[in-house]
Motif scaffolding. Sequence first.
Motif, PDB file in Angstrom:
ATOM      1  N   PHE A  26       0.861  -1.169   0.000  1.00  0.00           N
ATOM      2  CA  PHE A  26       0.000   0.000   0.000  1.00  0.00           C
ATOM      3  C   PHE A  26       0.906   1.229   0.000  1.00  0.00           C
ATOM      4  N   VAL A  30      -3.773   2.383   5.988  1.00  0.00           N
ATOM      5  CA  VAL A  30      -3.113   3.439   5.204  1.00  0.00           C
ATOM      6  C   VAL A  30      -4.155   4.425   4.697  1.00  0.00           C
ATOM      7  N   LEU A  87      -4.477   6.672   0.417  1.00  0.00           N
ATOM      8  CA  LEU A  87      -3.980   5.584  -0.432  1.00  0.00           C
ATOM      9  C   LEU A  87      -4.018   6.005  -1.901  1.00  0.00           C
ATOM     10  N   SER A 103       0.913   5.526  -0.054  1.00  0.00           N
ATOM     11  CA  SER A 103       0.088   6.710   0.181  1.00  0.00           C
ATOM     12  C   SER A 103       0.589   7.911  -0.621  1.00  0.00           C
TER      13      SER A 103
END
Length: 157
Positions: free
Chosen positions: A87, A148, A151, A89
């Motif tokens: 993931f 997160v 994202l 960001s």
Amino acid sequence: MLHFLKVIFFTIESLAVLPALATAQTVLTVKTNEKAVHFTLEELMAMRHFKVSTTNNFVNEASLFEGPLLRGILQNLNVAPSANLEFLSLNNFSTNVPAIDAFEYDVILALYRDGKAMPVREKGPVWIIYPMDDNPQIQNEIYNDRLVWQLREINVQ
């Protein structure tokens, strides 16, 4: 003079379309070995939504989050539960998460918190949310670190 007014009206009317075009930008990209799929906010909003009422280390009280299931997106891309996900960001924070999480729990790509779209300042427009209150076994730092916000990309490994 009439022609001049028509041109001005047409120009003003055309400018009104620009904000609509600006909102059609990619907010989330999911990359596999075979392809990259880009989603606009409108596309994510048009998907079937699921609601998760939960608390976590980043909200002061239980909140109702809403958005598409991560599992659904992964299934549409033929991602196996044994895969790993990175993931990423907007501020380039990244974490690695086993894809099995999305298959075992109703992990959502939250677009709304308490009925309101989440702007970037409020951890949006996309925030990974786990149903922590429904699953005591994931109420710990390991899973909180997987939440997160902002994202922008999921890389399937």
